[in-house]
Design a protein around this motif. Structure first.
Motif, PDB file in Angstrom:
ATOM      1  N   LEU A 214      -2.055  57.905  94.449  1.00  0.00           N
ATOM      2  CA  LEU A 214      -1.851  56.593  93.815  1.00  0.00           C
ATOM      3  C   LEU A 214      -3.087  55.734  94.043  1.00  0.00           C
ATOM      4  O   LEU A 214      -3.690  55.770  95.120  1.00  0.00           O
ATOM      5  CB  LEU A 214      -0.626  55.887  94.411  1.00  0.00           C
ATOM      6  CG  LEU A 214       0.740  56.337  93.920  1.00  0.00           C
ATOM      7  CD1 LEU A 214       1.834  55.562  94.652  1.00  0.00           C
ATOM      8  CD2 LEU A 214       0.882  56.151  92.418  1.00  0.00           C
TER       9      LEU A 214
ATOM     10  N   GLN B 236       5.662  62.888 102.224  1.00  0.00           N
ATOM     11  CA  GLN B 236       5.051  63.232 100.926  1.00  0.00           C
ATOM     12  C   GLN B 236       4.563  64.671 100.976  1.00  0.00           C
ATOM     13  O   GLN B 236       4.016  65.123 101.988  1.00  0.00           O
ATOM     14  CB  GLN B 236       3.865  62.289 100.637  1.00  0.00           C
ATOM     15  CG  GLN B 236       3.315  62.370  99.204  1.00  0.00           C
ATOM     16  CD  GLN B 236       2.316  63.508  98.991  1.00  0.00           C
ATOM     17  OE1 GLN B 236       1.599  63.909  99.914  1.00  0.00           O
ATOM     18  NE2 GLN B 236       2.278  64.040  97.784  1.00  0.00           N
TER      19      GLN B 236
ATOM     20  N   ASN C 274      -2.532  51.920  96.307  1.00  0.00           N
ATOM     21  CA  ASN C 274      -2.612  53.302  96.767  1.00  0.00           C
ATOM     22  C   ASN C 274      -1.362  53.737  97.544  1.00  0.00           C
ATOM     23  O   ASN C 274      -0.429  52.952  97.729  1.00  0.00           O
ATOM     24  CB  ASN C 274      -3.906  53.536  97.563  1.00  0.00           C
ATOM     25  CG  ASN C 274      -3.956  52.714  98.829  1.00  0.00           C
ATOM     26  OD1 ASN C 274      -2.920  52.390  99.409  1.00  0.00           O
ATOM     27  ND2 ASN C 274      -5.152  52.364  99.253  1.00  0.00           N
ATOM     28  N   TYR C 275      -1.377  54.993  97.995  1.00  0.00           N
ATOM     29  CA  TYR C 275      -0.179  55.535  98.656  1.00  0.00           C
ATOM     30  C   TYR C 275       0.130  54.801  99.958  1.00  0.00           C
ATOM     31  O   TYR C 275       1.288  54.555 100.287  1.00  0.00           O
ATOM     32  CB  TYR C 275      -0.338  57.046  98.901  1.00  0.00           C
ATOM     33  CG  TYR C 275       0.964  57.634  99.395  1.00  0.00           C
ATOM     34  CD1 TYR C 275       2.071  57.706  98.549  1.00  0.00           C
ATOM     35  CD2 TYR C 275       1.108  58.054 100.708  1.00  0.00           C
ATOM     36  CE1 TYR C 275       3.288  58.188  99.003  1.00  0.00           C
ATOM     37  CE2 TYR C 275       2.328  58.547 101.159  1.00  0.00           C
ATOM     38  CZ  TYR C 275       3.404  58.607 100.307  1.00  0.00           C
ATOM     39  OH  TYR C 275       4.617  59.081 100.755  1.00  0.00           O
ATOM     40  N   HIS C 276      -0.940  54.417 100.661  1.00  0.00           N
ATOM     41  CA  HIS C 276      -0.753  53.662 101.908  1.00  0.00           C
ATOM     42  C   HIS C 276      -0.014  52.346 101.609  1.00  0.00           C
ATOM     43  O   HIS C 276       0.873  51.918 102.366  1.00  0.00           O
ATOM     44  CB  HIS C 276      -2.120  53.398 102.552  1.00  0.00           C
ATOM     45  CG  HIS C 276      -2.031  52.540 103.768  1.00  0.00           C
ATOM     46  ND1 HIS C 276      -1.574  53.009 104.981  1.00  0.00           N
ATOM     47  CD2 HIS C 276      -2.300  51.211 103.954  1.00  0.00           C
ATOM     48  CE1 HIS C 276      -1.585  52.012 105.857  1.00  0.00           C
ATOM     49  NE2 HIS C 276      -2.018  50.916 105.264  1.00  0.00           N
TER      50      HIS C 276
ATOM     51  N   ASN D 282       8.417  61.706  98.624  1.00  0.00           N
ATOM     52  CA  ASN D 282       7.543  61.567  97.463  1.00  0.00           C
ATOM     53  C   ASN D 282       6.865  62.890  97.143  1.00  0.00           C
ATOM     54  O   ASN D 282       6.323  63.556  98.026  1.00  0.00           O
ATOM     55  CB  ASN D 282       6.476  60.493  97.739  1.00  0.00           C
ATOM     56  CG  ASN D 282       7.058  59.102  97.664  1.00  0.00           C
ATOM     57  OD1 ASN D 282       7.694  58.739  96.672  1.00  0.00           O
ATOM     58  ND2 ASN D 282       6.868  58.313  98.713  1.00  0.00           N
TER      59      ASN D 282
ATOM     60  N   LEU E  58       1.535  61.881  94.214  1.00  0.00           N
ATOM     61  CA  LEU E  58       1.789  60.478  94.562  1.00  0.00           C
ATOM     62  C   LEU E  58       0.869  60.037  95.702  1.00  0.00           C
ATOM     63  O   LEU E  58       0.592  58.847  95.853  1.00  0.00           O
ATOM     64  CB  LEU E  58       3.266  60.258  94.905  1.00  0.00           C
ATOM     65  CG  LEU E  58       4.174  60.361  93.660  1.00  0.00           C
ATOM     66  CD1 LEU E  58       5.640  60.431  94.057  1.00  0.00           C
ATOM     67  CD2 LEU E  58       3.939  59.200  92.700  1.00  0.00           C
ATOM     68  N   ASN E  59       0.349  61.006  96.471  1.00  0.00           N
ATOM     69  CA  ASN E  59      -0.643  60.669  97.500  1.00  0.00           C
ATOM     70  C   ASN E  59      -1.936  60.157  96.881  1.00  0.00           C
ATOM     71  O   ASN E  59      -2.744  59.537  97.555  1.00  0.00           O
ATOM     72  CB  ASN E  59      -0.932  61.891  98.395  1.00  0.00           C
ATOM     73  CG  ASN E  59      -1.378  63.094  97.600  1.00  0.00           C
ATOM     74  OD1 ASN E  59      -0.793  63.413  96.563  1.00  0.00           O
ATOM     75  ND2 ASN E  59      -2.408  63.769  98.050  1.00  0.00           N
TER      76      ASN E  59
END
Ligand code: DQA
Length: 147
Positions: free
Chosen positions: A14, A49, A26-28, A7, A11-12
């Motif tokens: 999100l 990422q 979110n990214y998690h 990614n 994108l981290n």
């Protein structure tokens, strides 16, 4: 089957980043979704990422030496600017699928061009996280037939 998910930039973020476009998860949540889907499909997945083009190129090169069978890549904004990323995918010869959360063909003009696309065997876009699941299924069905 060994799949690497890559990614790209932002994108981290999100969940924080333009939620009206990219959603509230979110990214998690994305990584968790990828892990769960990979478990269901019996796929060995690693997620990476980076906000940096060179790090993404390095990670693609490492995948060659790790004998990764398939790559799923959301290059984010690098989709529209990077030649080095598709060059790296072509260089390692690993079947790759391009994914996007949004449908880039229906967005701003500068997002219409994907340089990544020509190095990939398929693109999934416009359905949020589902693109990653579609990508994994596609690699499972097709990667074994590609040399
Ligand atoms: C994106 C679309 C890109 O145009 C954008 O720069 C992103 C995310 C997507 O997943 O929809 O960062 O790749």
């Amino acid at each position: 089957m060994k799949i690497l998910v890559i990614n790209g930039p932002n994108l981290n973020l999100l969940g924080i980043r333009e939620p009206e476009i990219y959603g509230k998860k979110n990214y998690h949540d994305l990584v968790q979704y990828i892990d769960e889907m990979a478990d269901e499909l019996n796929v060995n997945v690693t997620t990476f990422q980076s906000n940096t083009e060179g790090e993404i190129v390095n990670r693609i090169q490492e995948a060659y030496f790790e004998k990764v069978d398939g790559i799923i890549i959301n290059p984010a904004a690098y989709t529209h600017t990077s030649i080095a990323i598709p060059d790296a995918i072509k260089a390692v010869g690993i079947p790759a699928v391009e994914v996007h959360l949004t449908d880039i063909t229906k967005r701003e003009e500068y997002r219409q061009k994907s340089y990544t696309k020509e190095a990939c065997i398929k693109t999934f876009m416009g359905n949020g996280f589902t693109a990653y699941l579609d990508g994994m299924k596609y690699l499972l069905d097709n990667a074994k037939f590609i040399d």
